[in-house]
Design a protein around this motif. Structure first.
Motif, PDB file in Angstrom:
ATOM      1  N   LEU A  35       0.814  -0.492  -0.135  1.00 23.15           N
ATOM      2  CA  LEU A  35       0.053  -0.017   0.260  1.00 23.15           C
ATOM      3  C   LEU A  35       1.158   1.269  -0.025  1.00 23.15           C
ATOM      4  O   LEU A  35       1.772   1.556   0.641  1.00 23.15           O
ATOM      5  CB  LEU A  35      -1.213  -0.063   1.362  1.00 23.15           C
ATOM      6  CG  LEU A  35      -1.855  -1.478   1.651  1.00 23.15           C
ATOM      7  CD1 LEU A  35      -2.486  -1.033   2.404  1.00 23.15           C
ATOM      8  CD2 LEU A  35      -2.731  -0.885   0.424  1.00 23.15           C
ATOM      9  N   HIS A  36       0.141   2.381  -1.025  1.00 24.73           N
ATOM     10  CA  HIS A  36       1.162   3.426  -0.916  1.00 24.73           C
ATOM     11  C   HIS A  36       0.484   3.936  -0.339  1.00 24.73           C
ATOM     12  O   HIS A  36      -0.440   4.615  -1.202  1.00 24.73           O
ATOM     13  CB  HIS A  36       2.102   3.723  -2.375  1.00 24.73           C
ATOM     14  CG  HIS A  36       2.522   3.040  -2.965  1.00 24.73           C
ATOM     15  ND1 HIS A  36       4.131   2.873  -2.784  1.00 24.73           N
ATOM     16  CD2 HIS A  36       2.353   1.648  -3.281  1.00 24.73           C
ATOM     17  CE1 HIS A  36       4.452   1.687  -2.968  1.00 24.73           C
ATOM     18  NE2 HIS A  36       4.079   1.262  -3.428  1.00 24.73           N
ATOM     19  N   LEU A  37       0.111   5.259   0.624  1.00 23.19           N
ATOM     20  CA  LEU A  37      -0.466   5.441   1.408  1.00 23.19           C
ATOM     21  C   LEU A  37      -0.165   7.368   0.899  1.00 23.19           C
ATOM     22  O   LEU A  37       1.152   7.324   0.697  1.00 23.19           O
ATOM     23  CB  LEU A  37      -0.672   5.213   2.820  1.00 23.19           C
ATOM     24  CG  LEU A  37      -0.732   4.411   3.669  1.00 23.19           C
ATOM     25  CD1 LEU A  37      -0.952   4.197   5.353  1.00 23.19           C
ATOM     26  CD2 LEU A  37      -2.679   3.635   2.662  1.00 23.19           C
ATOM     27  N   LEU A  38      -1.082   8.048   0.671  1.00 21.47           N
ATOM     28  CA  LEU A  38      -0.654   9.738  -0.145  1.00 21.47           C
ATOM     29  C   LEU A  38      -1.389  10.757   0.271  1.00 21.47           C
ATOM     30  O   LEU A  38      -2.564  10.010   0.480  1.00 21.47           O
ATOM     31  CB  LEU A  38      -0.878   9.089  -1.039  1.00 21.47           C
ATOM     32  CG  LEU A  38      -0.588  10.591  -2.154  1.00 21.47           C
ATOM     33  CD1 LEU A  38       0.844  11.450  -2.391  1.00 21.47           C
ATOM     34  CD2 LEU A  38      -1.069  10.105  -3.838  1.00 21.47           C
ATOM     35  N   THR A  39      -1.286  11.713   1.123  1.00 26.77           N
ATOM     36  CA  THR A  39      -1.896  12.557   1.431  1.00 26.77           C
ATOM     37  C   THR A  39      -1.544  14.556   0.434  1.00 26.77           C
ATOM     38  O   THR A  39       0.197  13.719   0.274  1.00 26.77           O
ATOM     39  CB  THR A  39      -2.169  13.266   3.014  1.00 26.77           C
ATOM     40  OG1 THR A  39      -3.559  14.198   2.554  1.00 26.77           O
ATOM     41  CG2 THR A  39      -0.621  13.378   3.416  1.00 26.77           C
ATOM     42  N   VAL A  40      -1.789  14.640  -0.257  1.00 30.93           N
ATOM     43  CA  VAL A  40      -1.215  16.015  -0.921  1.00 30.93           C
ATOM     44  C   VAL A  40      -1.988  17.322  -0.412  1.00 30.93           C
ATOM     45  O   VAL A  40      -3.360  17.168  -0.144  1.00 30.93           O
ATOM     46  CB  VAL A  40      -2.145  16.046  -2.637  1.00 30.93           C
ATOM     47  CG1 VAL A  40      -1.757  17.149  -3.428  1.00 30.93           C
ATOM     48  CG2 VAL A  40      -2.129  14.685  -3.041  1.00 30.93           C
ATOM     49  N   VAL A  41      -0.988  17.734  -0.087  1.00 30.04           N
ATOM     50  CA  VAL A  41      -1.433  19.422   0.723  1.00 30.04           C
ATOM     51  C   VAL A  41      -1.310  20.117  -1.125  1.00 30.04           C
ATOM     52  O   VAL A  41      -0.514  19.720  -1.943  1.00 30.04           O
ATOM     53  CB  VAL A  41       0.334  19.726   1.449  1.00 30.04           C
ATOM     54  CG1 VAL A  41      -0.113  21.280   1.351  1.00 30.04           C
ATOM     55  CG2 VAL A  41       0.244  18.756   2.213  1.00 30.04           C
ATOM     56  N   PRO A  42      -2.497  20.435  -0.505  1.00 26.62           N
ATOM     57  CA  PRO A  42      -3.189  21.564  -2.488  1.00 26.62           C
ATOM     58  C   PRO A  42      -2.138  22.847  -2.052  1.00 26.62           C
ATOM     59  O   PRO A  42      -1.939  23.397  -1.237  1.00 26.62           O
ATOM     60  CB  PRO A  42      -4.555  21.757  -1.877  1.00 26.62           C
ATOM     61  CG  PRO A  42      -5.118  21.061  -0.727  1.00 26.62           C
ATOM     62  CD  PRO A  42      -4.137  21.148   0.092  1.00 26.62           C
ATOM     63  N   ASN A  43      -1.455  23.093  -3.359  1.00 27.04           N
ATOM     64  CA  ASN A  43      -0.600  23.789  -3.901  1.00 27.04           C
ATOM     65  C   ASN A  43      -1.489  25.245  -3.720  1.00 27.04           C
ATOM     66  O   ASN A  43      -0.669  25.929  -3.877  1.00 27.04           O
ATOM     67  CB  ASN A  43       0.600  23.625  -4.987  1.00 27.04           C
ATOM     68  CG  ASN A  43      -0.055  24.221  -6.053  1.00 27.04           C
ATOM     69  OD1 ASN A  43      -2.229  23.205  -6.147  1.00 27.04           O
ATOM     70  ND2 ASN A  43       0.080  23.371  -7.595  1.00 27.04           N
ATOM     71  N   GLU A  44      -2.694  25.213  -3.543  1.00 24.86           N
ATOM     72  CA  GLU A  44      -3.109  26.423  -4.549  1.00 24.86           C
ATOM     73  C   GLU A  44      -3.104  27.520  -2.879  1.00 24.86           C
ATOM     74  O   GLU A  44      -3.128  28.741  -2.640  1.00 24.86           O
ATOM     75  CB  GLU A  44      -4.676  26.145  -4.418  1.00 24.86           C
ATOM     76  CG  GLU A  44      -5.189  25.563  -5.416  1.00 24.86           C
ATOM     77  CD  GLU A  44      -5.011  23.903  -5.383  1.00 24.86           C
ATOM     78  OE1 GLU A  44      -4.797  23.631  -4.618  1.00 24.86           O
ATOM     79  OE2 GLU A  44      -5.057  23.414  -6.657  1.00 24.86           O
ATOM     80  N   LEU A  45      -2.930  26.755  -2.012  1.00 20.47           N
ATOM     81  CA  LEU A  45      -2.916  27.651  -0.474  1.00 20.47           C
ATOM     82  C   LEU A  45      -1.546  28.487  -0.639  1.00 20.47           C
ATOM     83  O   LEU A  45      -1.735  29.920   0.060  1.00 20.47           O
ATOM     84  CB  LEU A  45      -2.781  26.216   0.469  1.00 20.47           C
ATOM     85  CG  LEU A  45      -3.241  25.017   1.248  1.00 20.47           C
ATOM     86  CD1 LEU A  45      -2.527  24.653   2.175  1.00 20.47           C
ATOM     87  CD2 LEU A  45      -4.750  26.093   1.781  1.00 20.47           C
ATOM     88  N   ALA A  46      -0.745  28.283  -1.412  1.00 16.38           N
ATOM     89  CA  ALA A  46       0.413  29.009  -1.940  1.00 16.38           C
ATOM     90  C   ALA A  46       0.266  30.903  -2.906  1.00 16.38           C
ATOM     91  O   ALA A  46       0.384  31.706  -2.134  1.00 16.38           O
ATOM     92  CB  ALA A  46       1.253  29.116  -2.620  1.00 16.38           C
ATOM     93  N   HIS A  82       3.862   1.931   2.726  1.00 15.84           N
ATOM     94  CA  HIS A  82       4.995   3.563   2.628  1.00 15.84           C
ATOM     95  C   HIS A  82       3.837   4.652   2.943  1.00 15.84           C
ATOM     96  O   HIS A  82       2.364   4.126   2.227  1.00 15.84           O
ATOM     97  CB  HIS A  82       5.914   3.094   1.312  1.00 15.84           C
ATOM     98  CG  HIS A  82       6.640   1.647   1.450  1.00 15.84           C
ATOM     99  ND1 HIS A  82       7.431   1.464   2.077  1.00 15.84           N
ATOM    100  CD2 HIS A  82       5.643   1.190   0.654  1.00 15.84           C
ATOM    101  CE1 HIS A  82       7.742   0.608   1.533  1.00 15.84           C
ATOM    102  NE2 HIS A  82       6.969  -0.158   0.742  1.00 15.84           N
ATOM    103  N   SER A  83       4.159   5.465   2.903  1.00 18.16           N
ATOM    104  CA  SER A  83       3.450   6.707   3.221  1.00 18.16           C
ATOM    105  C   SER A  83       4.365   7.706   3.009  1.00 18.16           C
ATOM    106  O   SER A  83       5.541   7.781   3.199  1.00 18.16           O
ATOM    107  CB  SER A  83       2.675   7.413   5.030  1.00 18.16           C
ATOM    108  OG  SER A  83       3.358   7.395   5.988  1.00 18.16           O
ATOM    109  N   GLU A  84       3.373   8.829   2.700  1.00 19.45           N
ATOM    110  CA  GLU A  84       4.286  10.262   1.946  1.00 19.45           C
ATOM    111  C   GLU A  84       2.883  11.147   1.804  1.00 19.45           C
ATOM    112  O   GLU A  84       1.985  10.923   1.139  1.00 19.45           O
ATOM    113  CB  GLU A  84       4.520   9.874   0.874  1.00 19.45           C
ATOM    114  CG  GLU A  84       3.597   9.827  -0.617  1.00 19.45           C
ATOM    115  CD  GLU A  84       4.415   9.638  -1.423  1.00 19.45           C
ATOM    116  OE1 GLU A  84       5.944   9.943  -2.175  1.00 19.45           O
ATOM    117  OE2 GLU A  84       4.052   8.666  -2.931  1.00 19.45           O
TER     118      GLU A  84
END
Length: 148
Positions: A35-46, A82-84
């Motif tokens: 399993l590849h656990l993924l969370t995405v921080v939106p770049n729109e925040l910048a 794995h997580s990222e």
């Protein structure tokens, strides 16, 4: 050879944790999958005015720590994972990481849409339309029992 499953997780939507972890655990066991656990921080925040210079990178680091901690608590020991946390546009980043990991499946939780989702489509919808592999969308309503 191990099967690879990409599991994008929205850390802001805690209700999906109870839904997604039993499902991916069951699938990983039956398919001998990594399993590849993924969370995405939106770049729109910048783009927000007055966002501190290190805010995005600090958010990514915090998200990586949170995702790892949640996985250590909720993932059975016998499952390889794995997580990222990465920064980018959410749906395209999920699809890109699926390709990079050679994922044969994306398992994503969906929740009630916001008003903007009606016009733009939710993340799960956009991933479903663009993914190069199978996508399993889990919804809390009308549940399937994954444990047992």
């Amino acid at each position: 050879m191990k099967n690879h499953i990409l599991v994008p997780i929205d850390l802001a939507h805690e209700a999906s944790f109870d839904l997604i972890f039993p499902a991916i655990g069951a699938i990983a066991r039956t398919r001998d999958a990594v399993l590849h656990l993924l969370t995405v921080v939106p770049n729109e925040l910048a783009a927000w005015p007055y966002v501190p210079r290190n805010f995005i990178d600090d958010s990514r680091k915090q998200a990586a720590e949170q995702l790892g901690e949640i996985a250590r608590i909720d993932m059975p020991e016998e499952i390889e994972w794995h997580s990222e946390a990465v920064v980018g546009p959410v749906a395209p980043t999920i699809v890109r990481r699926a390709v990079e990991h050679g994922a044969g499946l994306i398992v994503i939780a969906s929740h009630d849409p916001k008003a903007s989702d009606i016009l733009l489509g939710g993340v799960a919808d956009r991933v479903l339309r663009r993914a190069p592999c199978s996508v399993l969308v889990l919804r809390a309503a009308g549940g399937w029992e994954w444990t047992g």
